[in-house]
Design a protein around this motif. Structure first.
Motif, mmCIF file in Angstrom:
data_model
loop_
_atom_site.group_PDB
_atom_site.id
_atom_site.type_symbol
_atom_site.label_atom_id
_atom_site.label_comp_id
_atom_site.label_asym_id
_atom_site.label_seq_id
_atom_site.Cartn_x
_atom_site.Cartn_y
_atom_site.Cartn_z
ATOM 1 N N VAL A 1 0.810 -1.220 0.000
ATOM 2 C CA VAL A 1 0.000 0.000 0.000
ATOM 3 C C VAL A 1 0.840 1.265 0.000
ATOM 4 O O VAL A 1 0.350 2.350 -0.337
ATOM 5 C CB VAL A 1 -0.974 0.011 1.202
ATOM 6 C CG1 VAL A 1 -1.993 -1.103 1.078
ATOM 7 C CG2 VAL A 1 -0.211 -0.109 2.523
ATOM 8 N N ASP A 2 2.104 1.170 0.373
ATOM 9 C CA ASP A 2 2.976 2.347 0.385
ATOM 10 C C ASP A 2 3.449 2.730 -1.015
ATOM 11 O O ASP A 2 3.915 3.848 -1.236
ATOM 12 C CB ASP A 2 4.185 2.111 1.278
ATOM 13 C CG ASP A 2 3.816 2.003 2.755
ATOM 14 O OD1 ASP A 2 2.863 2.678 3.159
ATOM 15 O OD2 ASP A 2 4.471 1.233 3.486
ATOM 16 N N HIS A 3 3.360 1.798 -1.965
ATOM 17 C CA HIS A 3 3.844 2.057 -3.320
ATOM 18 C C HIS A 3 2.775 1.876 -4.388
ATOM 19 O O HIS A 3 2.931 2.375 -5.507
ATOM 20 C CB HIS A 3 5.029 1.144 -3.638
ATOM 21 C CG HIS A 3 6.218 1.356 -2.761
ATOM 22 N ND1 HIS A 3 6.449 0.605 -1.624
ATOM 23 C CD2 HIS A 3 7.236 2.257 -2.833
ATOM 24 C CE1 HIS A 3 7.561 1.024 -1.048
ATOM 25 N NE2 HIS A 3 8.055 2.021 -1.750
ATOM 26 N N ALA A 4 1.703 1.178 -4.080
ATOM 27 C CA ALA A 4 0.671 0.892 -5.074
ATOM 28 C C ALA A 4 -0.170 2.125 -5.383
ATOM 29 O O ALA A 4 -0.236 3.079 -4.595
ATOM 30 C CB ALA A 4 -0.225 -0.235 -4.576
ATOM 31 N N VAL A 5 -0.818 2.098 -6.545
ATOM 32 C CA VAL A 5 -1.791 3.124 -6.937
ATOM 33 C C VAL A 5 -3.170 2.566 -6.611
ATOM 34 O O VAL A 5 -3.631 1.613 -7.243
ATOM 35 C CB VAL A 5 -1.677 3.448 -8.438
ATOM 36 C CG1 VAL A 5 -2.736 4.471 -8.835
ATOM 37 C CG2 VAL A 5 -0.278 3.964 -8.771
ATOM 38 N N VAL A 6 -3.820 3.133 -5.607
ATOM 39 C CA VAL A 6 -5.053 2.565 -5.075
ATOM 40 C C VAL A 6 -6.274 3.109 -5.832
ATOM 41 O O VAL A 6 -6.501 4.316 -5.885
ATOM 42 C CB VAL A 6 -5.194 2.849 -3.568
ATOM 43 C CG1 VAL A 6 -6.404 2.093 -3.000
ATOM 44 C CG2 VAL A 6 -3.923 2.452 -2.826
ATOM 45 N N VAL A 7 -7.035 2.193 -6.416
ATOM 46 C CA VAL A 7 -8.216 2.538 -7.201
ATOM 47 C C VAL A 7 -9.447 1.940 -6.528
ATOM 48 O O VAL A 7 -9.464 0.748 -6.207
ATOM 49 C CB VAL A 7 -8.098 1.987 -8.641
ATOM 50 C CG1 VAL A 7 -9.363 2.304 -9.436
ATOM 51 C CG2 VAL A 7 -6.865 2.560 -9.331
ATOM 52 N N ALA A 8 -10.467 2.756 -6.317
ATOM 53 C CA ALA A 8 -11.724 2.274 -5.736
ATOM 54 C C ALA A 8 -12.811 2.271 -6.792
ATOM 55 O O ALA A 8 -12.909 3.194 -7.612
ATOM 56 C CB ALA A 8 -12.148 3.156 -4.568
ATOM 57 N N PRO B 1 8.989 -9.674 -10.923
ATOM 58 C CA PRO B 1 8.085 -10.297 -9.935
ATOM 59 C C PRO B 1 8.045 -9.563 -8.594
ATOM 60 O O PRO B 1 7.098 -9.742 -7.830
ATOM 61 C CB PRO B 1 8.685 -11.702 -9.770
ATOM 62 C CG PRO B 1 9.406 -11.953 -11.049
ATOM 63 C CD PRO B 1 9.973 -10.624 -11.458
ATOM 64 N N ALA B 2 9.051 -8.723 -8.334
ATOM 65 C CA ALA B 2 9.092 -7.977 -7.071
ATOM 66 C C ALA B 2 8.525 -6.562 -7.218
ATOM 67 O O ALA B 2 8.616 -5.758 -6.293
ATOM 68 C CB ALA B 2 10.522 -7.904 -6.556
ATOM 69 N N GLU B 3 7.925 -6.268 -8.375
ATOM 70 C CA GLU B 3 7.395 -4.925 -8.632
ATOM 71 C C GLU B 3 6.355 -4.529 -7.580
ATOM 72 O O GLU B 3 5.482 -5.326 -7.229
ATOM 73 C CB GLU B 3 6.759 -4.879 -10.021
ATOM 74 C CG GLU B 3 6.173 -3.531 -10.401
ATOM 75 C CD GLU B 3 7.228 -2.446 -10.461
ATOM 76 O OE1 GLU B 3 7.165 -1.521 -9.621
ATOM 77 O OE2 GLU B 3 8.117 -2.542 -11.339
ATOM 78 N N SER B 4 6.466 -3.302 -7.066
ATOM 79 C CA SER B 4 5.516 -2.818 -6.062
ATOM 80 C C SER B 4 4.629 -1.689 -6.586
ATOM 81 O O SER B 4 3.610 -1.372 -5.965
ATOM 82 C CB SER B 4 6.261 -2.340 -4.809
ATOM 83 O OG SER B 4 7.175 -1.295 -5.132
ATOM 84 N N LEU B 5 5.012 -1.075 -7.712
ATOM 85 C CA LEU B 5 4.189 -0.027 -8.307
ATOM 86 C C LEU B 5 3.116 -0.700 -9.160
ATOM 87 O O LEU B 5 3.279 -0.915 -10.359
ATOM 88 C CB LEU B 5 5.043 0.918 -9.155
ATOM 89 C CG LEU B 5 4.299 2.095 -9.812
ATOM 90 C CD1 LEU B 5 3.608 2.957 -8.758
ATOM 91 C CD2 LEU B 5 5.248 2.929 -10.670
#
Length: 261
Positions: free
Chosen positions: A15-22, A65-69
Motif C-alpha cells: 500500500v505504500d507504493h501501489a496506486v489505489v483505485v476504488a 516479480p518484485a514490482e511494487s508499483l
C-alpha cells in the motif's frame, strides 16, 4: 461506520507504493442480473477498465516479480448492500478480478472510506459521488455505458490541454494536486514498458491553438514525468470524432471528468 475486509483469494499489494483505485459495486456489477445462473452478478460498465488495470499489473509482474508499483483495487459498497457482501466476493472470484479489499460504509460515510483507504482514483456511475469526492481532493471518474465498450487489453488515458498542470507559485487546489500526483504515478508505470505493445497508452489532445500549444502541453506533461504515445492538435475542431476512435477509459482534467462533449 467504515469497515474493510481483505480478499484472501488474491495477493495483497504494497500500500505504500501501489496506486489505489476504488470502484463502487454499482459500477462493477449489475446487482439485479445473475451470470450463468450460479449466483454471481453480471459484469457492469467498469468491468473493461478493471480488466485493463489488471493487464497492466500482469505485465509489470512479468517484467519484475518484485514490482511494487501496481494498481490496488478496492470494491466499495454502501450499508444497504452489506448483506450482499458474500455475493460481491464470489462475483469477483467468478470473473477473475483481483480486488484486494472490500470496503463497506453507509452512504453518508463513503467519503470517509475513500480517505481512510488512501484512494487515488475513484470510479463510480453516480455524478453526485464524483462531485463530492473531487471536492475532497479524490480524483474521480464518472462511468457510463460508453465505458463498457472500452478496451480491456490496454489502459487508455486521455490528457487534454486543461489537464496540464504548469509550474506555479500559487497554491494548487487539492483536486489538481491529486490529479498531478496520479499522473506522475501513471508516468512511472508507463516508463517501465517499451514503445510498442504497452498495456498502458497515453494520448494528448489540445483543443485550441496550433503547434506551439501542443508543444507547450507536451513539455508540461514531461515536467511531471508523463510521456505520451500519441498527440492530436484539434485547433478548435470538435473532439467527439477523435474520442470515438480513441475510446479512452477516462480523461484527465483539473480533477477527472467523463468524456461528454
Amino acid at each position: 461506520m467504515v469497515s474493510t475486509v481483505q480478499n484472501s483469494d488474491v495477493r495483497q499489494k504494497d500500500v505504500d507504493h501501489a496506486v489505489v483505485v476504488a470502484v463502487t459495486s454499482r459500477a462493477l456489477f449489475e446487482s439485479d442480473t445473475e451470470e450463468d445462473g450460479d449466483g454471481a452478478y453480471a459484469a457492469g460498465v467498469a468491468f473493461p477498465l478493471l480488466q485493463a488495470l489488471q493487464r497492466v499489473n500482469e505485465q509489470l509482474l512479468q517484467r519484475n516479480p518484485a514490482e511494487s508499483l501496481l494498481f490496488d483495487v478496492v470494491l466499495m459498497t454502501t450499508d444497504s448492500q452489506q448483506q450482499q457482501s458474500s455475493r460481491f466476493m464470489s462475483s469477483t472470484r467468478h470473473h477473475g478480478l483481483e480486488v484486494t479489499r472490500f470496503c463497506f460504509s453507509s452512504e453518508e460515510d463513503f467519503i470517509e472510506s475513500l480517505l481512510k483507504n488512501n484512494i487515488q482514483l475513484f470510479l463510480t456511475t453516480d455524478e453526485n459521488e464524483v462531485l463530492q469526492a473531487t471536492q475532497k481532493g479524490v480524483p474521480s471518474v464518472l462511468l457510463d455505458e460508453h465505458s463498457a465498450v472500452c478496451s480491456s487489453e490496454q489502459l487508455r488515458v486521455l490528457f487534454c490541454e486543461n489537464a496540464i498542470i504548469r509550474p506555479s507559485s500559487d497554491p494548487t487546489p487539492a483536486s489538481r494536486q491529486a490529479a498531478q500526483s496520479f499522473s506522475s504515478q501513471l508516468g512511472k508505470m508507463r516508463q517501465k514498458f517499451g514503445m510498442f505493445d504497452s498495456p498502458l497508452c497515453f494520448t494528448l489532445v489540445t483543443l485550441r491553438g496550433g503547434k506551439d500549444s501542443c508543444c507547450g502541453a507536451l513539455k508540461a506533461l514531461r515536467s511531471i514525468g508523463v510521456s505520451v504515445d500519441e498527440a492530436y492538435c484539434l485547433a478548435g475542431a470538435p473532439r467527439s470524432p477523435i474520442l470515438s476512435l480513441l475510446r479512452p477509459h477516462f480523461l484527465l482534467s483539473d480533477g477527472f471528468s467523463n468524456l461528454d462533449d
